[in-house]
Design a protein around this motif. Structure first.
Motif, PDB file in Angstrom:
ATOM      1  N   THR A 242       0.818  -1.213   0.000  1.00 57.35           N
ATOM      2  CA  THR A 242       0.000   0.000   0.000  1.00 57.35           C
ATOM      3  C   THR A 242       0.853   1.266   0.000  1.00 57.35           C
ATOM      4  OG1 THR A 242      -1.724  -1.206   1.208  1.00 57.35           O
ATOM      5  CG2 THR A 242      -1.888   1.192   1.173  1.00 57.35           C
ATOM      6  N   THR A 246       0.677   4.250  -3.594  1.00 57.78           N
ATOM      7  CA  THR A 246       0.363   5.680  -3.757  1.00 57.78           C
ATOM      8  C   THR A 246       1.555   6.499  -4.238  1.00 57.78           C
ATOM      9  OG1 THR A 246       0.816   6.129  -1.405  1.00 57.78           O
ATOM     10  CG2 THR A 246      -1.464   5.616  -2.007  1.00 57.78           C
ATOM     11  N   SER A 250       3.740   4.520  -9.372  1.00 58.82           N
ATOM     12  CA  SER A 250       2.776   3.403  -9.357  1.00 58.82           C
ATOM     13  C   SER A 250       1.785   3.527 -10.502  1.00 58.82           C
ATOM     14  CB  SER A 250       2.030   3.402  -8.018  1.00 58.82           C
ATOM     15  OG  SER A 250       0.781   2.752  -8.124  1.00 58.82           O
ATOM     16  N   THR A 254      -5.817   6.519 -10.600  1.00 57.01           N
ATOM     17  CA  THR A 254      -5.835   7.729  -9.758  1.00 57.01           C
ATOM     18  C   THR A 254      -6.906   7.653  -8.681  1.00 57.01           C
ATOM     19  OG1 THR A 254      -5.049   9.029 -11.636  1.00 57.01           O
ATOM     20  CG2 THR A 254      -6.015  10.255  -9.813  1.00 57.01           C
ATOM     21  N   LYS A 257      -5.664   5.531  -5.812  1.00 57.59           N
ATOM     22  CA  LYS A 257      -4.728   6.285  -4.977  1.00 57.59           C
ATOM     23  C   LYS A 257      -5.486   7.270  -4.080  1.00 57.59           C
ATOM     24  CE  LYS A 257      -0.735   6.123  -8.119  1.00 57.59           C
ATOM     25  NZ  LYS A 257       0.306   6.905  -8.811  1.00 57.59           N
ATOM     26  N   GLN A 258      -6.443   7.971  -4.676  1.00 53.35           N
ATOM     27  CA  GLN A 258      -7.209   8.965  -3.915  1.00 53.35           C
ATOM     28  C   GLN A 258      -7.974   8.321  -2.762  1.00 53.35           C
ATOM     29  OE1 GLN A 258      -9.651  10.815  -6.904  1.00 53.35           O
ATOM     30  NE2 GLN A 258      -8.074  12.288  -7.512  1.00 53.35           N
ATOM     31  N   CYS A 328      -6.150  -2.490  -0.411  1.00 55.51           N
ATOM     32  CA  CYS A 328      -5.503  -1.611   0.562  1.00 55.51           C
ATOM     33  C   CYS A 328      -5.275  -2.369   1.865  1.00 55.51           C
ATOM     34  CB  CYS A 328      -6.401  -0.394   0.822  1.00 55.51           C
ATOM     35  SG  CYS A 328      -5.779   0.757   2.059  1.00 55.51           S
ATOM     36  N   PRO A 337       1.635  10.645  -1.129  1.00 54.67           N
ATOM     37  CA  PRO A 337       1.832  10.749  -2.584  1.00 54.67           C
ATOM     38  C   PRO A 337       3.241  11.238  -2.897  1.00 54.67           C
ATOM     39  CG  PRO A 337       0.668  12.684  -1.802  1.00 54.67           C
ATOM     40  CD  PRO A 337       0.949  11.836  -0.587  1.00 54.67           C
TER      41      PRO A 337
END
Length: 351
Positions: A242, A246, A250, A254, A257-258, A328, A337
């Motif tokens: 995990t 992010t 990677s 998106t 990631k968010q 996750c 990030p």
């Protein structure tokens, strides 16, 4: 104290980037981690042999540092038509909501999956990849022998002490211990998921006391404290998923990631078989919640994974997080990030 694993892998730092399949472990990510002194890993579980070769060659062009690759060990499975039909019916409302009517009806057989796997092993040997790890079981003695003869360092994935002992008995060089905190698919292969949900901090000491091969800790580790805790208990390295998902390099969507970065709490992750037919930890969403009532009746992996492919793809295109597989681990609050190089340096306190 000498770290046998770092010496064997020829890496500077006890950091391994988890081999997340499905496009997350781009050549850029793997290269960046290896260049920073850790071990970058290709997640090749869903790749064909030639796409595996292309990614290996791309990484070789970007770094002369060691890197590795991970393969899914195929297990026999059957196409049960009535089970598949029920699953297709349960997925129909989600497809309709996404404006699609595509329901997959062609599946790769176990024999075809095994053939792809063996071709990948051949590619790994031909390309002289330094490290190969396995998830979802152990490869045959012939595969292990062939890789070791070629000079490839072999690593198994275990969720229990029994699995770690089996990996050592099979002659593999090291073992990744996957605690229950880990994101993505569970790597259990000797017992069911319920019997294989030991927390990492309980799993490490009992395993290092009984196996002689190096132990790599995985599951919920996100920062230097986690790496040091694992090492304190006897692990020789930490594998993080995990935290790298992010990172800038990677290939994760998106939206994925968010979902991790936007303050998701650890109690928002859950285990589900809804997306793939195999238990995996991800951020809970509408698809997982609505599929829970039929979860135990779904086809096994990889058939269910094939059935939901259109849903996951359409959801990503429609920016709909509620129908995406947002894998996750249980410690998303520490995700950042940043670049892979920055993360490796933070993990070993070299900022």
């Amino acid at each position: 104290m000498t770290n046998r694993l770092l010496e064997a892998l020829s890496i500077s730092h006890p950091i391994i980037q988890a081999p997340m399949a499905g496009g997350i472990t781009t050549a850029e990510l793997v290269t960046a981690v290896s260049e920073a002194g850790g071990l970058g890993m290709i997640g090749a579980g869903y790749l064909e042999a030639e796409s595996t070769r292309r990614q290996i060659q791309e990484i070789k062009a970007g770094t002369n540092k060691p890197f590795g690759i991970n393969l899914f060990v195929p297990s026999p499975y059957k196409e049960e038509k009535d089970v598949i039909t029920k699953a297709q019916l349960s997925l129909k409302p989600f497809l309709e909501k996404l404006g699609s009517s595509v329901i997959e009806s062609q599946f790769t057989s176990y024999e075809q999956t095994l053939e792809i796997f063996l071709k990948q092993v051949k590619v790994i040997i031909e390309e002289q990849v330094p490290v190969c790890s396995f998830t979802f079981g152990m490869p045959s003695p012939d595969v292990i022998h062939s890789l070791k003869q070629a000079g490839t360092y072999t690593i198994g994935t275990a969720t229990t002490l029994s699995e770690a002992l089996a990996i050592e008995a099979a002659g593999m060089d090291a073992v990744v211990l996957q605690g229950s905190e880990a994101g993505g698919h569970r790597g259990n292969f000797l017992a069911g998921v319920e019997q294989s949900m030991i927390g990492l901090m309980a799993l490490i000491p009992q395993t290092v006391d009984q196996v002689n091969i190096p132990v790599i800790a995985a599951g919920g580790i996100m920062d230097r404290r986690g790496v040091q805790a694992a090492q304190c208990l006897g692990a020789q390295a930490a594998q993080l998923g995990t935290a790298f998902l992010t990172c800038t390099e990677s290939g994760a969507n998106t939206l994925h990631k968010q979902a991790i970065l936007e303050g998701q709490q650890e109690d928002k992750t859950t285990l589900t078989k809804a997306f793939s037919g195999k238990a995996a930890r991800g951020i809970e969403n509408d698809f997982i919640r609505n599929m829970r009532k039929v979860e135990q009746e779904l086809p096994e992996f990889p058939i269910q994974n094939t059935l939901t492919k259109a849903i996951r793809s359409e959801a990503a295109q429609n920016n709909d997080r509620n129908m995406m597989s947002l894998w996750c681990g249980q410690n998303p609050n520490l995700a950042e990030p940043i670049t892979a190089k920055q993360l490796v340096h933070k993990l070993v306190d070299e900022e």
